[in-house]
Design a protein around this motif. Sequence first.
Motif, PDB file in Angstrom:
ATOM      1  N   PRO A 318       1.362  -1.638   0.330  1.00 37.68           N
ATOM      2  CA  PRO A 318       0.263  -0.206   0.096  1.00 37.68           C
ATOM      3  C   PRO A 318       0.878   1.342   0.086  1.00 37.68           C
ATOM      4  CG  PRO A 318      -0.669  -1.342   1.216  1.00 37.68           C
ATOM      5  CD  PRO A 318       0.751  -2.720   1.712  1.00 37.68           C
ATOM      6  N   TYR A 319       0.614   1.773  -1.044  1.00 38.93           N
ATOM      7  CA  TYR A 319       1.874   3.315  -1.383  1.00 38.93           C
ATOM      8  C   TYR A 319       2.308   2.908  -1.230  1.00 38.93           C
ATOM      9  CZ  TYR A 319      -2.672   5.547   2.081  1.00 38.93           C
ATOM     10  OH  TYR A 319      -3.388   5.795   2.225  1.00 38.93           O
ATOM     11  N   ASN A 320       2.995   2.269  -2.786  1.00 36.98           N
ATOM     12  CA  ASN A 320       4.366   1.617  -2.215  1.00 36.98           C
ATOM     13  C   ASN A 320       5.442   1.577  -1.696  1.00 36.98           C
ATOM     14  OD1 ASN A 320       6.175   0.967  -4.241  1.00 36.98           O
ATOM     15  ND2 ASN A 320       6.653   2.795  -5.290  1.00 36.98           N
ATOM     16  N   GLY A 321       4.818   0.943  -0.010  1.00 40.55           N
ATOM     17  CA  GLY A 321       5.272   0.768   0.744  1.00 40.55           C
ATOM     18  C   GLY A 321       5.531   2.459   1.548  1.00 40.55           C
ATOM     19  N   TYR A 322       5.152   3.564   1.268  1.00 38.23           N
ATOM     20  CA  TYR A 322       5.134   4.858   2.131  1.00 38.23           C
ATOM     21  C   TYR A 322       4.222   5.014   3.001  1.00 38.23           C
ATOM     22  CZ  TYR A 322       9.856   4.919  -0.882  1.00 38.23           C
ATOM     23  OH  TYR A 322      10.438   4.947  -1.605  1.00 38.23           O
ATOM     24  N   GLY A 323       3.707   4.688   3.441  1.00 36.30           N
ATOM     25  CA  GLY A 323       1.936   4.363   4.189  1.00 36.30           C
ATOM     26  C   GLY A 323       2.785   5.405   5.886  1.00 36.30           C
ATOM     27  N   GLU A 324       3.483   5.263   5.869  1.00 35.91           N
ATOM     28  CA  GLU A 324       4.344   6.595   7.616  1.00 35.91           C
ATOM     29  C   GLU A 324       3.853   7.712   7.036  1.00 35.91           C
ATOM     30  OE1 GLU A 324       8.323   5.187   8.712  1.00 35.91           O
ATOM     31  OE2 GLU A 324       8.645   4.051   6.856  1.00 35.91           O
ATOM     32  N   PHE A 325       4.625   7.569   6.071  1.00 31.54           N
ATOM     33  CA  PHE A 325       4.843   9.394   5.377  1.00 31.54           C
ATOM     34  C   PHE A 325       3.026  10.012   4.868  1.00 31.54           C
ATOM     35  CE2 PHE A 325       9.252   7.421   4.615  1.00 31.54           C
ATOM     36  CZ  PHE A 325       9.857   7.997   5.097  1.00 31.54           C
ATOM     37  N   VAL A 326       2.312   9.019   4.545  1.00 35.23           N
ATOM     38  CA  VAL A 326       1.642   9.642   3.489  1.00 35.23           C
ATOM     39  C   VAL A 326      -0.078   9.240   3.960  1.00 35.23           C
ATOM     40  CG1 VAL A 326       2.701  10.284   1.641  1.00 35.23           C
ATOM     41  CG2 VAL A 326       1.489   7.780   1.752  1.00 35.23           C
ATOM     42  N   HIS A 327       0.397   8.211   4.757  1.00 35.16           N
ATOM     43  CA  HIS A 327      -1.328   7.808   5.039  1.00 35.16           C
ATOM     44  C   HIS A 327      -2.465   8.937   5.559  1.00 35.16           C
ATOM     45  CE1 HIS A 327       0.059   6.449   9.102  1.00 35.16           C
ATOM     46  NE2 HIS A 327      -0.775   6.812   9.766  1.00 35.16           N
ATOM     47  N   ASP A 328      -1.649  10.236   6.671  1.00 32.64           N
ATOM     48  CA  ASP A 328      -2.328  10.412   6.971  1.00 32.64           C
ATOM     49  C   ASP A 328      -3.030  11.756   6.307  1.00 32.64           C
ATOM     50  OD1 ASP A 328      -2.444  10.583   9.557  1.00 32.64           O
ATOM     51  OD2 ASP A 328      -0.530  11.950  10.467  1.00 32.64           O
ATOM     52  N   LEU A 329      -2.948  11.973   5.399  1.00 35.35           N
ATOM     53  CA  LEU A 329      -2.977  12.948   3.976  1.00 35.35           C
ATOM     54  C   LEU A 329      -4.192  12.386   3.586  1.00 35.35           C
ATOM     55  CD1 LEU A 329      -0.209  13.235   1.812  1.00 35.35           C
ATOM     56  CD2 LEU A 329      -1.095  14.717   2.842  1.00 35.35           C
ATOM     57  N   TYR A 330      -4.599  10.991   3.211  1.00 33.51           N
ATOM     58  CA  TYR A 330      -5.761  10.354   3.087  1.00 33.51           C
ATOM     59  C   TYR A 330      -7.147   9.808   3.999  1.00 33.51           C
ATOM     60  CZ  TYR A 330      -2.910  10.485  -0.359  1.00 33.51           C
ATOM     61  OH  TYR A 330      -1.495  11.274  -1.697  1.00 33.51           O
ATOM     62  N   LYS A 331      -6.748  10.005   5.031  1.00 29.18           N
ATOM     63  CA  LYS A 331      -7.178   8.846   6.434  1.00 29.18           C
ATOM     64  C   LYS A 331      -8.866   9.371   5.965  1.00 29.18           C
ATOM     65  CE  LYS A 331      -5.113   8.610  10.293  1.00 29.18           C
ATOM     66  NZ  LYS A 331      -4.934   9.836  11.565  1.00 29.18           N
ATOM     67  N   GLY A 332     -10.021   8.287   5.740  1.00 28.12           N
ATOM     68  CA  GLY A 332     -11.030   8.316   6.208  1.00 28.12           C
ATOM     69  C   GLY A 332     -11.291   8.893   4.644  1.00 28.12           C
ATOM     70  N   THR A 333     -10.489   8.388   3.580  1.00 30.40           N
ATOM     71  CA  THR A 333     -11.172   9.375   2.274  1.00 30.40           C
ATOM     72  C   THR A 333     -10.952   8.261   1.276  1.00 30.40           C
ATOM     73  OG1 THR A 333      -8.935   9.387   0.793  1.00 30.40           O
ATOM     74  CG2 THR A 333     -10.316  11.345   2.697  1.00 30.40           C
TER      75      THR A 333
END
Length: 337
Positions: A318-333
Amino acid sequence: MNIHKRRIWDADGRCTSEQAYVSRRRFLGNAGVAVGGLTLSGVLGCDQKSSAEVARLASAEKALEASMNPQSGNAFVRGERNPRYTLDRPLTGEKAAATYNNFYEFTMSKHGVWRLAQSLKTHPWTIELAGEVKQPRTLDFDEIVKKLPSEERLYRLRCVEAWSMAVPWMGIPFKAFMDWVEPTSHAKYVRFVTFNRPKEAVGQAPGTAWNWPYFEGLTIAEAANELTLLATGIYGHALPKQHGAPVRMVLPWKYGYKSIKSLVKIEFVREKPHTFWNDAVPAEYGFYANVNPKKPHPRWSQATERMLETSGKRPTLPYNGYGEFVHDLYKGTPEAA
Ligand code: MTE
Protein backbone atom coordinates in the motif's frame (compact mmCIF):
# COMPACT_ATOMS: atom_id res chain seq x y z
CA MET A 1 1.45 3.77 -19.65
CA ASN A 2 -0.69 0.90 -20.76
CA ILE A 3 -3.50 2.09 -22.92
CA HIS A 4 -6.10 0.39 -25.02
CA LYS A 5 -4.61 1.29 -28.38
CA ARG A 6 -2.37 -0.42 -30.89
CA ARG A 7 1.12 0.46 -29.77
CA ILE A 8 3.94 1.40 -32.07
CA TRP A 9 6.11 -1.44 -30.84
CA ASP A 10 3.43 -3.97 -31.71
CA ALA A 11 4.38 -3.15 -35.26
CA ASP A 12 8.11 -2.61 -35.08
CA GLY A 13 9.60 -3.62 -31.78
CA ARG A 14 8.30 -7.11 -31.05
CA CYS A 15 9.17 -8.74 -34.38
CA THR A 16 11.74 -10.95 -32.66
CA SER A 17 10.55 -14.12 -30.98
CA GLU A 18 11.63 -14.65 -27.38
CA GLN A 19 13.74 -17.66 -28.38
CA ALA A 20 15.51 -15.77 -31.15
CA TYR A 21 16.09 -12.84 -28.82
CA VAL A 22 17.69 -15.09 -26.20
CA SER A 23 19.95 -16.76 -28.75
CA ARG A 24 20.99 -13.35 -30.07
CA ARG A 25 21.82 -12.20 -26.57
CA ARG A 26 23.95 -15.33 -26.17
CA PHE A 27 25.73 -14.52 -29.43
CA LEU A 28 26.42 -11.00 -28.30
CA GLY A 29 27.70 -12.28 -24.99
CA ASN A 30 30.10 -14.59 -26.84
CA ALA A 31 31.16 -11.73 -29.05
CA GLY A 32 32.01 -9.71 -25.96
CA VAL A 33 29.49 -6.99 -26.79
CA ALA A 34 27.60 -5.79 -23.74
CA VAL A 35 24.15 -4.60 -24.72
CA GLY A 36 22.76 -4.16 -21.23
CA GLY A 37 18.99 -3.76 -21.27
CA LEU A 38 18.82 -2.82 -24.95
CA THR A 39 16.24 -4.28 -27.25
CA LEU A 40 17.86 -3.44 -30.54
CA SER A 41 15.24 -5.10 -32.64
CA GLY A 42 16.08 -2.90 -35.60
CA VAL A 43 19.75 -3.84 -35.39
CA LEU A 44 19.06 -7.45 -34.54
CA GLY A 45 17.24 -8.00 -37.77
CA CYS A 46 18.53 -11.50 -38.66
CA ASP A 47 20.16 -14.47 -37.01
CA GLN A 48 23.54 -14.35 -38.79
CA LYS A 49 25.66 -11.57 -37.32
CA SER A 50 28.17 -9.81 -39.50
CA SER A 51 31.06 -7.83 -38.08
CA ALA A 52 29.24 -4.70 -39.30
CA GLU A 53 26.30 -5.58 -37.10
CA VAL A 54 28.54 -6.21 -34.12
CA ALA A 55 30.17 -2.82 -34.76
CA ARG A 56 26.74 -1.19 -34.93
CA LEU A 57 25.86 -2.73 -31.58
CA ALA A 58 29.08 -1.48 -30.07
CA SER A 59 28.29 1.99 -31.36
CA ALA A 60 24.75 1.78 -29.94
CA GLU A 61 26.32 0.83 -26.63
CA LYS A 62 28.53 3.93 -26.82
CA ALA A 63 25.52 6.12 -27.57
CA LEU A 64 23.74 4.66 -24.58
CA GLU A 65 26.72 5.30 -22.32
CA ALA A 66 26.78 8.90 -23.56
CA SER A 67 23.06 9.30 -22.90
CA MET A 68 23.61 8.24 -19.29
CA ASN A 69 26.36 10.82 -18.75
CA PRO A 70 24.67 14.06 -19.69
CA GLN A 71 26.85 16.89 -20.94
CA SER A 72 23.92 19.29 -21.11
CA GLY A 73 25.58 22.21 -19.35
CA ASN A 74 22.77 22.35 -16.79
CA ALA A 75 23.83 23.06 -13.23
CA PHE A 76 23.89 19.98 -11.07
CA VAL A 77 24.55 20.10 -7.37
CA ARG A 78 25.40 16.91 -5.58
CA GLY A 79 24.04 16.47 -2.06
CA GLU A 80 24.55 13.93 0.70
CA ARG A 81 22.43 10.80 0.73
CA ASN A 82 19.54 11.18 3.21
CA PRO A 83 19.55 7.92 5.24
CA ARG A 84 15.89 8.35 6.21
CA TYR A 85 14.74 6.80 2.93
CA THR A 86 15.69 3.14 2.74
CA LEU A 87 14.94 0.34 0.30
CA ASP A 88 13.67 -3.20 0.82
CA ARG A 89 15.44 -4.46 -2.33
CA PRO A 90 18.64 -3.91 -4.33
CA LEU A 91 18.95 -0.87 -6.54
CA THR A 92 17.98 -1.36 -10.18
CA GLY A 93 21.00 -1.24 -12.49
CA GLU A 94 21.47 2.10 -14.18
CA LYS A 95 21.31 0.72 -17.71
CA ALA A 96 18.10 -1.16 -17.07
CA ALA A 97 16.48 2.03 -15.76
CA ALA A 98 17.88 4.17 -18.59
CA THR A 99 16.63 1.90 -21.40
CA TYR A 100 13.07 1.17 -20.26
CA ASN A 101 11.21 4.45 -19.99
CA ASN A 102 7.81 5.99 -20.35
CA PHE A 103 8.07 9.35 -22.11
CA TYR A 104 5.29 9.53 -24.67
CA GLU A 105 6.52 12.84 -26.02
CA PHE A 106 9.11 10.72 -27.87
CA THR A 107 7.60 7.29 -28.42
CA MET A 108 5.34 4.72 -26.85
CA SER A 109 8.13 2.15 -27.15
CA LYS A 110 9.82 1.94 -23.75
CA HIS A 111 13.07 0.67 -25.24
CA GLY A 112 13.10 3.46 -27.84
CA VAL A 113 12.82 6.49 -25.56
CA TRP A 114 16.48 6.81 -24.61
CA ARG A 115 17.60 7.26 -28.18
CA LEU A 116 14.84 9.59 -29.40
CA ALA A 117 15.01 11.77 -26.29
CA GLN A 118 18.55 12.87 -27.16
CA SER A 119 17.06 15.49 -29.51
CA LEU A 120 15.60 17.46 -26.59
CA LYS A 121 17.50 20.69 -25.89
CA THR A 122 17.79 21.03 -22.12
CA HIS A 123 20.07 24.04 -21.78
CA PRO A 124 19.21 26.81 -21.17
CA TRP A 125 16.01 25.78 -19.36
CA THR A 126 13.43 27.92 -17.64
CA ILE A 127 10.36 27.17 -15.55
CA GLU A 128 7.38 29.49 -15.48
CA LEU A 129 6.22 30.05 -11.92
CA ALA A 130 2.57 31.08 -12.08
CA GLY A 131 -0.70 31.52 -10.22
CA GLU A 132 -1.20 31.91 -6.49
CA VAL A 133 2.35 32.70 -5.52
CA LYS A 134 4.01 35.77 -4.02
CA GLN A 135 5.89 36.74 -7.18
CA PRO A 136 4.96 34.95 -10.43
CA ARG A 137 8.03 34.95 -12.68
CA THR A 138 10.26 32.93 -14.96
CA LEU A 139 12.84 30.90 -13.06
CA ASP A 140 16.12 29.84 -14.55
CA PHE A 141 16.73 26.16 -13.81
CA ASP A 142 20.40 26.75 -12.97
CA GLU A 143 19.36 29.45 -10.48
CA ILE A 144 16.97 27.06 -8.69
CA VAL A 145 19.60 24.36 -8.37
CA LYS A 146 22.20 26.74 -6.99
CA LYS A 147 19.77 28.38 -4.58
CA LEU A 148 18.09 25.38 -2.95
CA PRO A 149 19.54 22.40 -1.05
CA SER A 150 19.87 19.06 -2.87
CA GLU A 151 20.05 15.59 -1.40
CA GLU A 152 20.15 12.02 -2.62
CA ARG A 153 17.29 9.66 -1.84
CA LEU A 154 16.83 5.96 -2.58
CA TYR A 155 13.23 5.53 -3.68
CA ARG A 156 11.09 2.83 -5.25
CA LEU A 157 9.07 3.85 -8.31
CA ARG A 158 6.00 1.81 -9.22
CA CYS A 159 4.43 2.26 -12.63
CA VAL A 160 0.67 1.78 -13.02
CA GLU A 161 1.61 -0.89 -15.60
CA ALA A 162 2.94 -2.99 -12.68
CA TRP A 163 6.69 -2.73 -13.32
CA SER A 164 8.90 -1.13 -10.71
CA MET A 165 12.42 0.07 -10.09
CA ALA A 166 14.51 1.28 -7.16
CA VAL A 167 16.86 4.17 -7.94
CA PRO A 168 18.98 6.87 -6.28
CA TRP A 169 17.47 10.26 -7.18
CA MET A 170 19.18 13.58 -6.53
CA GLY A 171 16.89 16.51 -5.95
CA ILE A 172 15.37 19.36 -4.01
CA PRO A 173 12.62 18.60 -1.48
CA PHE A 174 9.58 20.29 -3.05
CA LYS A 175 8.71 21.81 0.35
CA ALA A 176 11.97 23.78 0.21
CA PHE A 177 10.96 25.05 -3.24
CA MET A 178 7.54 26.08 -1.87
CA ASP A 179 9.12 27.86 1.10
CA TRP A 180 11.26 29.80 -1.36
CA VAL A 181 8.51 30.85 -3.82
CA GLU A 182 5.82 31.38 -1.15
CA PRO A 183 2.40 30.25 -2.46
CA THR A 184 -0.47 32.45 -1.22
CA SER A 185 -3.13 31.18 1.21
CA HIS A 186 -5.44 30.69 -1.81
CA ALA A 187 -3.21 27.98 -3.31
CA LYS A 188 -4.97 24.63 -2.82
CA TYR A 189 -3.37 22.61 -5.63
CA VAL A 190 -0.22 22.64 -7.74
CA ARG A 191 -0.29 22.13 -11.50
CA PHE A 192 2.78 20.92 -13.41
CA VAL A 193 3.36 21.11 -17.17
CA THR A 194 5.94 19.49 -19.52
CA PHE A 195 7.34 21.10 -22.71
CA ASN A 196 5.51 21.03 -26.04
CA ARG A 197 8.20 20.97 -28.76
CA PRO A 198 7.19 18.89 -31.77
CA LYS A 199 10.48 19.74 -33.53
CA GLU A 200 12.49 18.10 -30.76
CA ALA A 201 10.03 15.44 -29.62
CA VAL A 202 8.75 13.26 -32.45
CA GLY A 203 5.86 11.93 -30.41
CA GLN A 204 4.43 15.46 -30.29
CA ALA A 205 4.29 15.81 -34.06
CA PRO A 206 0.96 17.10 -35.37
CA GLY A 207 -1.54 14.32 -35.83
CA THR A 208 -0.51 12.21 -32.83
CA ALA A 209 -3.31 11.03 -30.60
CA TRP A 210 -2.43 12.95 -27.48
CA ASN A 211 -3.40 16.35 -26.21
CA TRP A 212 0.06 17.82 -25.57
CA PRO A 213 1.61 19.05 -23.39
CA TYR A 214 1.61 16.50 -20.54
CA PHE A 215 0.22 18.03 -17.37
CA GLU A 216 -0.20 16.78 -13.82
CA GLY A 217 -1.42 17.96 -10.43
CA LEU A 218 -1.19 17.51 -6.68
CA THR A 219 -3.03 18.87 -3.67
CA ILE A 220 -1.02 21.48 -1.82
CA ALA A 221 -0.63 19.03 1.12
CA GLU A 222 0.75 16.33 -1.20
CA ALA A 223 3.15 18.85 -2.74
CA ALA A 224 4.38 19.84 0.73
CA ASN A 225 4.82 16.22 1.89
CA GLU A 226 8.40 15.40 2.79
CA LEU A 227 8.61 12.66 0.10
CA THR A 228 7.82 15.01 -2.79
CA LEU A 229 11.01 15.62 -4.71
CA LEU A 230 11.96 18.00 -7.52
CA ALA A 231 14.52 15.66 -9.06
CA THR A 232 17.54 16.95 -10.95
CA GLY A 233 19.73 13.83 -10.93
CA ILE A 234 19.90 10.06 -10.78
CA TYR A 235 22.75 7.61 -10.08
CA GLY A 236 25.04 10.45 -8.96
CA HIS A 237 24.79 12.63 -12.10
CA ALA A 238 22.39 15.02 -13.81
CA LEU A 239 19.18 13.48 -15.16
CA PRO A 240 19.59 11.88 -18.57
CA LYS A 241 17.05 13.10 -21.09
CA GLN A 242 15.12 9.82 -21.07
CA HIS A 243 14.49 10.26 -17.33
CA GLY A 244 13.11 13.81 -17.77
CA ALA A 245 16.06 16.20 -17.89
CA PRO A 246 16.71 18.66 -16.53
CA VAL A 247 14.05 18.52 -13.81
CA ARG A 248 11.06 16.33 -12.97
CA MET A 249 8.79 15.40 -10.09
CA VAL A 250 9.23 12.17 -8.10
CA LEU A 251 6.30 10.95 -5.97
CA PRO A 252 7.19 7.46 -4.75
CA TRP A 253 3.82 6.61 -3.14
CA LYS A 254 1.89 7.27 -6.35
CA TYR A 255 1.84 5.47 -9.67
CA GLY A 256 4.65 6.67 -11.92
CA TYR A 257 2.47 8.74 -14.25
CA LYS A 258 2.19 11.38 -11.50
CA SER A 259 6.00 11.82 -11.63
CA ILE A 260 5.92 14.27 -14.54
CA LYS A 261 9.15 14.82 -16.49
CA SER A 262 10.96 17.85 -17.96
CA LEU A 263 8.92 20.55 -16.22
CA VAL A 264 8.43 23.94 -17.86
CA LYS A 265 5.66 25.31 -15.65
CA ILE A 266 4.67 25.12 -11.99
CA GLU A 267 1.39 26.83 -11.18
CA PHE A 268 -0.25 27.20 -7.77
CA VAL A 269 -4.02 27.13 -8.26
CA ARG A 270 -7.31 27.37 -6.31
CA GLU A 271 -9.19 24.57 -8.09
CA LYS A 272 -8.34 20.92 -8.65
CA PRO A 273 -6.48 20.87 -11.99
CA HIS A 274 -7.12 18.52 -14.89
CA THR A 275 -4.43 15.87 -15.45
CA PHE A 276 -3.23 14.37 -18.74
CA TRP A 277 -4.15 10.72 -18.21
CA ASN A 278 -7.35 11.44 -16.33
CA ASP A 279 -8.55 13.58 -19.23
CA ALA A 280 -7.45 10.95 -21.80
CA VAL A 281 -8.83 7.80 -20.12
CA PRO A 282 -10.86 8.86 -17.05
CA ALA A 283 -12.12 5.35 -16.27
CA GLU A 284 -8.54 4.04 -15.90
CA TYR A 285 -6.31 6.79 -14.52
CA GLY A 286 -7.36 8.92 -11.57
CA PHE A 287 -6.11 12.19 -10.14
CA TYR A 288 -4.74 10.71 -6.90
CA ALA A 289 -3.27 7.44 -8.20
CA ASN A 290 -1.97 6.20 -4.86
CA VAL A 291 -0.34 2.78 -5.19
CA ASN A 292 -2.92 0.33 -3.87
CA PRO A 293 -2.70 -3.48 -4.25
CA LYS A 294 -6.40 -3.84 -3.44
CA LYS A 295 -7.62 -1.51 -6.14
CA PRO A 296 -7.12 -3.26 -9.49
CA HIS A 297 -6.71 -1.32 -12.70
CA PRO A 298 -9.87 -1.99 -14.77
CA ARG A 299 -7.77 -4.24 -17.05
CA TRP A 300 -5.24 -5.86 -14.72
CA SER A 301 -4.47 -6.62 -11.08
CA GLN A 302 -2.22 -4.36 -9.02
CA ALA A 303 -1.55 -7.06 -6.40
CA THR A 304 2.02 -7.74 -7.55
CA GLU A 305 4.78 -5.84 -9.31
CA ARG A 306 7.58 -6.90 -11.65
CA MET A 307 10.97 -5.43 -10.92
CA LEU A 308 12.98 -4.11 -13.85
CA GLU A 309 16.18 -5.98 -14.65
CA THR A 310 15.50 -9.15 -12.63
CA SER A 311 11.80 -9.47 -13.56
CA GLY A 312 11.35 -10.76 -10.00
CA LYS A 313 7.82 -10.39 -8.67
CA ARG A 314 6.90 -8.89 -5.31
CA PRO A 315 3.61 -8.17 -3.63
CA THR A 316 2.62 -4.53 -4.14
CA LEU A 317 2.69 -2.55 -0.90
CA PRO A 318 0.00 0.00 0.00
CA TYR A 319 1.31 3.46 -0.94
CA ASN A 320 4.28 1.57 -2.44
CA GLY A 321 5.57 1.04 1.10
CA TYR A 322 5.45 4.76 2.04
CA GLY A 323 2.33 4.63 4.25
CA GLU A 324 4.09 5.99 7.33
CA PHE A 325 4.82 9.23 5.43
CA VAL A 326 1.49 9.74 3.68
CA HIS A 327 -1.44 7.89 5.26
CA ASP A 328 -2.55 10.99 7.19
CA LEU A 329 -3.17 12.73 3.86
CA TYR A 330 -5.91 10.27 2.92
CA LYS A 331 -7.34 8.95 6.21
CA GLY A 332 -11.08 8.27 5.86
CA THR A 333 -11.15 9.14 2.15
CA PRO A 334 -11.69 6.85 -0.88
CA GLU A 335 -8.02 7.46 -1.76
CA ALA A 336 -6.72 5.62 1.34
CA ALA A 337 -4.69 2.53 0.40
N1 MTE B 1 6.26 12.59 -17.91
C1 MTE B 1 6.04 13.00 -19.17
N2 MTE B 1 6.21 14.29 -19.45
N3 MTE B 1 5.65 12.15 -20.16
C2 MTE B 1 5.44 10.82 -19.89
O1 MTE B 1 5.06 10.06 -20.82
N4 MTE B 1 5.41 9.04 -18.20
C3 MTE B 1 5.17 8.78 -16.78
C4 MTE B 1 6.21 9.50 -15.90
N5 MTE B 1 6.39 10.86 -16.33
C5 MTE B 1 5.64 10.35 -18.56
C6 MTE B 1 6.10 11.28 -17.60
C7 MTE B 1 5.16 7.37 -16.44
S1 MTE B 1 3.79 6.49 -16.95
C8 MTE B 1 6.15 6.76 -15.71
S2 MTE B 1 5.99 5.16 -15.16
C9 MTE B 1 7.39 7.48 -15.36
O2 MTE B 1 7.44 8.78 -15.96
C10 MTE B 1 8.60 6.67 -15.82
O3 MTE B 1 9.79 7.34 -15.46
P1 MTE B 1 11.19 6.77 -15.98
O4 MTE B 1 11.07 6.59 -17.46
O5 MTE B 1 12.22 7.77 -15.59
O6 MTE B 1 11.38 5.45 -15.28
